[in-house]
Write an enzyme that holds these catalytic residues in place. Structure first.
Site, PDB file in Angstrom:
ATOM      1  N   LYS A  52       0.840  -1.203   0.000  1.00  0.00           N
ATOM      2  CA  LYS A  52       0.000   0.000   0.000  1.00  0.00           C
ATOM      3  C   LYS A  52       0.875   1.253   0.000  1.00  0.00           C
ATOM      4  O   LYS A  52       0.613   2.211  -0.724  1.00  0.00           O
ATOM      5  CB  LYS A  52      -0.934  -0.011   1.224  1.00  0.00           C
ATOM      6  CG  LYS A  52      -2.059  -1.031   1.104  1.00  0.00           C
ATOM      7  CD  LYS A  52      -2.802  -1.264   2.408  1.00  0.00           C
ATOM      8  CE  LYS A  52      -3.840  -2.384   2.224  1.00  0.00           C
ATOM      9  NZ  LYS A  52      -4.441  -2.852   3.463  1.00  0.00           N
ATOM     10  N   GLN A  62      -5.065  -1.600   9.586  1.00  0.00           N
ATOM     11  CA  GLN A  62      -4.870  -2.916   8.985  1.00  0.00           C
ATOM     12  C   GLN A  62      -5.450  -3.997   9.896  1.00  0.00           C
ATOM     13  O   GLN A  62      -5.197  -4.020  11.099  1.00  0.00           O
ATOM     14  CB  GLN A  62      -3.361  -3.152   8.744  1.00  0.00           C
ATOM     15  CG  GLN A  62      -3.041  -4.411   7.972  1.00  0.00           C
ATOM     16  CD  GLN A  62      -3.541  -4.396   6.524  1.00  0.00           C
ATOM     17  OE1 GLN A  62      -3.644  -3.351   5.902  1.00  0.00           O
ATOM     18  NE2 GLN A  62      -3.862  -5.565   6.003  1.00  0.00           N
ATOM     19  N   ASP A 114     -11.456   2.431   3.907  1.00  0.00           N
ATOM     20  CA  ASP A 114     -11.742   0.992   3.861  1.00  0.00           C
ATOM     21  C   ASP A 114     -13.241   0.723   3.684  1.00  0.00           C
ATOM     22  O   ASP A 114     -13.633  -0.380   3.297  1.00  0.00           O
ATOM     23  CB  ASP A 114     -11.313   0.343   5.185  1.00  0.00           C
ATOM     24  CG  ASP A 114     -10.101  -0.562   5.040  1.00  0.00           C
ATOM     25  OD1 ASP A 114      -9.863  -1.050   3.933  1.00  0.00           O
ATOM     26  OD2 ASP A 114      -9.426  -0.760   6.054  1.00  0.00           O
TER      27      ASP A 114
END
Ligand code: GUN
Length: 298
Positions: free
Chosen positions: A63, A107, A130
């Site tokens: 990422k 995460q 997200d």
């Protein structure tokens, strides 16, 4: 049940996620440059990594590299696995208040001592790239999405790019996770392009999963079980998308789909690696740009 053609070798077309992800990243880099010209600053994404899960470390590095490649200011905050939930919440409060941070991604998975839902819902929903915050899940469910989760967005982008018609198609999603199965089902149900499918979600408590899967024109495997989906789960000519990624004992990678047999039955199939994975990162970059535009008043 076996279908004719077994043993004849690959007949499906490969859906190349890497190539599409590169195109999306290039396009996003252009849009990022326009945003920088208009706003005088680069979009900013902060990824919070708690602990040292080996797979998470790899994903976070990917990422970070992808941000850099397209002009997004990517930053990773690494916290020890022993971090208390209150410490993580305090970090999120700071990021929520920081105008240079457009997107926040925590995460997953988090250490078992931390309440994942409490953490996700602490993120400002306007920075929740997200798409996991309860507000964003709710908006997707009512058909008015803001941020949708990146892996489902990537799958829909891939189907659209390949010219796969979802309207009226029977889509079967194997798996009901918050990250993939449920939001993907909602996206495929949306009205309009990339949606309008007849969607079934099968999961660990479903009966006769193979026969449900065999009804699919579009079959998406997101169950987290190596090579569970075999050729006798697949209708001839179906489009098969494999979200799983597993490391075999010999070090090689495989998905939730048994590629060699299913590729003989399907019309199109995603490889592992190089299918869905790269698209998840590409969609994260797009979501970050959307967050920056929201913060910039557009
Ligand atoms: N871990 C595995 N997939 C994901 C994802 O899409 N988002 C986050 N935050 N963590 C993950």
């Amino acid at each position: 049940m076996r279908f004719a053609g077994r043993g004849a070798g690959l007949s499906a077309t490969i859906l190349d996620g890497r190539a599409l992800a590169e195109r999306i990243k290039l396009e996003t880099a252009g849009e990022v440059a326009e945003f920088v010209a208009a706003s005088g600053r680069a979009p900013g994404l902060t990824v919070v990594l708690v602990g040292d899960d080996p797979a998470s470390k790899v994903y976070v590095r990917n990422k970070e590299a992808a941000c850099k490649a397209c002009g997004i200011r990517g930053r990773v905050l690494r916290l020890p696995s022993t971090s208390a939930q209150a410490e993580l919440i305090a970090v999120l409060d700071e990021l929520n208040a920081d105008a240079s941070v457009d997107g926040i991604l925590v995460q997953l998975p988090l250490p078992a001592t931390i309440d994942e839902r409490a953490v996700i819902d602490r993120i400002n929903p306007l920075k929740d790239v997200d798409g996991f915050h309860v507000d964003n899940v709710g908006r997707l469910a009512i058909g008015s999405p803001r941020f949708a989760p990146c892996t489902p967005l990537g799958i829909v982008a891939m189907l659209r790019d390949a010219g796969v018609t979802t309207r009226g198609a029977r889509a079967v999603v194997l798996g009901r996770s918050m990250t993939v199965g449920k939001p993907l089902a909602l996206l495929l149900l949306q009205k309009g392009e990339g949606g309008d499918a007849t969607v079934t979600v099968a999961h660990s408590a479903s009966r006769e999963v193979a026969s449900i899967a065999r009804e699919a024109d579009i079959l998406i495997a997101a169950i987290g079980r190596p090579e569970l989906v075999r050729d006798d789960w697949v209708k001839p000519g179906a489009v098969v998308v494999d979200v799983g990624i597993h490391r075999r004992d010999d070090g090689t990678l495989c998905g939730d789909v048994h590629f060699p047999t299913v590729a003989e039955v399907a019309s199109r199939i995603t490889p592992v690696p190089g299918g869905v994975g790269p698209l998840t990162v590409a969609m994260l970059l797009k979501n970050t740009l959307v967050a920056a535009r929201l913060a910039h008043g557009g």
